[in-house]
Design an enzyme around this catalytic site. Structure first.
Site, PDB file in Angstrom:
ATOM      1  CB  CYS A  16      -0.944   0.007   1.197  1.00 55.83           C
ATOM      2  SG  CYS A  16      -2.280  -1.199   1.055  1.00 55.83           S
ATOM      3  CE  LYS A  29      -4.700   4.311  -0.980  1.00 52.25           C
ATOM      4  NZ  LYS A  29      -5.425   3.410  -0.079  1.00 52.25           N
ATOM      5  CG  ASP A  58     -17.477   5.624   2.031  1.00 43.10           C
ATOM      6  OD1 ASP A  58     -17.455   5.209   3.201  1.00 43.10           O
ATOM      7  OD2 ASP A  58     -18.083   6.651   1.661  1.00 43.10           O
ATOM      8  CG  ASP A  59     -12.749   1.417   3.506  1.00 39.84           C
ATOM      9  OD1 ASP A  59     -11.543   1.669   3.407  1.00 39.84           O
ATOM     10  OD2 ASP A  59     -13.435   1.746   4.492  1.00 39.84           O
ATOM     11  CG  ASP A 113     -10.844  -1.715   0.810  1.00 38.92           C
ATOM     12  OD1 ASP A 113     -10.745  -0.980   1.816  1.00 38.92           O
ATOM     13  OD2 ASP A 113     -10.001  -1.738  -0.105  1.00 38.92           O
ATOM     14  N   GLY A 123     -10.771 -13.977 -13.282  1.00 35.96           N
ATOM     15  CA  GLY A 123      -9.739 -12.966 -13.169  1.00 35.96           C
ATOM     16  C   GLY A 123      -9.184 -12.578 -14.516  1.00 35.96           C
ATOM     17  CG  ASP A 181      -9.431  -1.041   4.909  1.00 35.04           C
ATOM     18  OD1 ASP A 181      -9.784   0.064   4.437  1.00 35.04           O
ATOM     19  OD2 ASP A 181      -9.128  -2.010   4.181  1.00 35.04           O
TER      20      ASP A 181
END
Ligand code: CO
Ligand code: CO
Length: 340
Positions: A12, A15, A45-46, A86, A134, A221
Site C-alpha cells: 500500500c 499507492k 469510502d472503502d 475493504d 480474473g 480500514d
C-alpha cells in the site's frame, strides 16, 4: 529470488498519493450515477455500495499492489486479505473475488505465480468466499490483487460519514507495517524477523465473524494513507473531530527501532502533506508522528462505536484481534487531533 527486490515500491506504500489522485480525478468527466448507487468514491469510502433491494446491497471494491514480502505464498495471502478488507470495512460479507495478475513471465518461475495464487485462494476460502475468475497480463513487475464483491444490508453499511459525536474509536491491529516492510526491502530484516507484522497483514479483518458489530456507526480500514490519512477522511465525511490518545495506539514492538534506523517510504512524507491542514498533535516526538503517517498494508479496522457498547465490542474483538484497543473519541468539530 527475493520478490521485494524486483520492484521499487511495495504494498500500500505504492499507492498514488492522494493529492496527485485528486488532481487527476478533477480533470475527468465521470458518468452520471444511476439509481441504486448509494456510495461511490466521492467520500473515499472503502468500497462502493449498490442497492439491489430494500434488504440487499452489493459491496464492490478492488485492490492490487507490488510485492511487499519475499515469500510468494505470503504475498498472495496479504494481497487477498488486504482486498477482502475493504468489504469488511463497509460492514459487508465477501462473496466472490476476481484475481488481477501482472507477472514478468520471462523471469518469474510458474511455481512462484502459483504460490501467489495459492496464498490468495486460501485466504478467500478462509473468508468463506469464492474465486470466480480474473485477468492476467505479462508485465515488467509482479502485481497482484483482487476485485471483491460482497453483500450487506443497506441499513448496516459502515460508511465514512456515519461517525457520531460521543462515539468511541477502536483500532483492531497494530500500526507499523510500513516502516517494517521498508526495512525488509532494504535487507535490514528477514521476513522471519518481522513475523508478527506478517501474521497481522495476513489476518482477515472479519470482525463480523467474531463479534456482534451492531453498535458500529462508521468504519474504515487503515491502509496506504496511514492512521492520520484515513482518520482525516473519516472526520471529513462525518463532519466530526476525531481525538486520539497516542499512548493507546497499538503498534509492533520493533517500530521505534525501525523508524530510528530511517526505514521510511515515500508515503510517510505524502501522508504528512495530505493531512497537514486537518491534523494537529500535541506532545509527540518526530518518530511518534511518523507512526501516524506510516502506510499500512492490510492494516486494521478503525471503528466508530456507540460509547455504551464499546467495552462489550472490544472484549469480543480481542478474542480474534488481541491488539485491538480503544484509541480515541469522536467529538463535535472538525479534523483530527492526536494527544501524546
Ligand atoms: Co480501505
Ligand atoms: Co482499498
Amino acid at each position: 529470488m527475493k520478490l521485494t527486490q524486483t520492484v521499487q515500491k511495495g504494498g500500500c506504500a505504492a499507492k498514488v498519493p492522494a493529492a496527485i489522485l485528486r488532481e487527476v480525478l478533477a480533470g475527468v468527466r465521470f458518468p452520471p450515477l444511476i439509481p441504486g448507487v448509494a456510495i461511490d468514491g466521492t467520500l473515499f469510502d472503502d468500497a462502493a455500495i449498490f442497492n439491489l433491494s430494500p434488504e440487499l446491497s452489493l459491496v464492490q471494491t478492488l485492490d492490487f499492489f507490488t510485492p511487499i514480502l519475499d515469500d510468494p505464498y505470503d504475498f498472495g495471502a496479504v494481497a487477498a486479505a488486504n482486498a477482502l478488507s475493504d468489504v469488511y470495512a463497509m460492514g459487508g460479507v465477501p462473496k466472490t473475488a476476481l484475481a488481477i495478475l501482472a507477472a514478468p513471465l520471462a523471469v518469474l518461475d510458474t511455481r512462484v505465480i502459483q504460490a501467489v495464487l495459492q496464498g490468495a485462494s486460501d485466504k478467500i476460502a478462509e473468508a468463506k468466499a469464492s474465486l470466480v475468475g480474473g485477468h492476467s497480463i505479462d508485465d515488467d513487475t509482479l502485481k497482484f490483487g483482487l476485485s471483491v464483491t460482497g453483500t450487506v444490508h443497506p441499513e448496516g453499511v459502515w460508511s465514512n460519514a456515519g461517525a457520531k459525536p460521543g462515539d468511541v474509536l477502536i483500532l483492531t491491529k497494530p500500526l507499523g507495517t510500513g516502516t517494517l516492510c521498508a526495512g525488509l526491502k532494504r535487507g535490514a530484516y528477514t521476513q522471519d524477523q518481522i513475523a508478527e507484522a506478517v501474521a497481522s497483514m495476513k489476518r482477515l479483518n472479519n470482525v463480523c465473524d467474531v463479534a456482534d458489530t451492531s453498535a458500529v456507526s462508521a468504519g474504515t480500514d487503515v491502509t496506504g494513507f496511514g492512521l492520520a490519512g484515513h482518520a482525516v477522511q473519516l472526520a471529513r465525511a462525518s463532519r466530526v473531530q476525531l481525538v486520539f490518545d497516542f499512548k493507546a495506539l497499538p503498534h509492533f514492538e520493533q517500530v521505534w527501532a525501525s523508524l530510528a534506523q530511517g526505514h521510511l517510504t515515500k508515503a510517510h512524507r505524502s501522508n504528512r502533506e495530505y493531512t497537514m491542514m486537518e491534523l494537529t498533535t500535541s506532545g509527540l516526538s518526530t518518530a511518534q508522528e511518523q507512526l501516524l503517517f506510516d502506510p499500512q498494508t492490510s492494516g486494521g479496522l478503525l471503528l466508530s462505536v456507540a460509547a455504551s457498547q464499546a467495552q462489550a465490542l472490544l472484549g469480543a474483538l480481542q478474542v480474534g484481534f488481541p491488539a485491538a484497543r480503544v484509541v480515541g473519541e469522536v467529538h463535535t468539530g472538525a479534523g483530527v487531533h492526536v494527544a501524546g
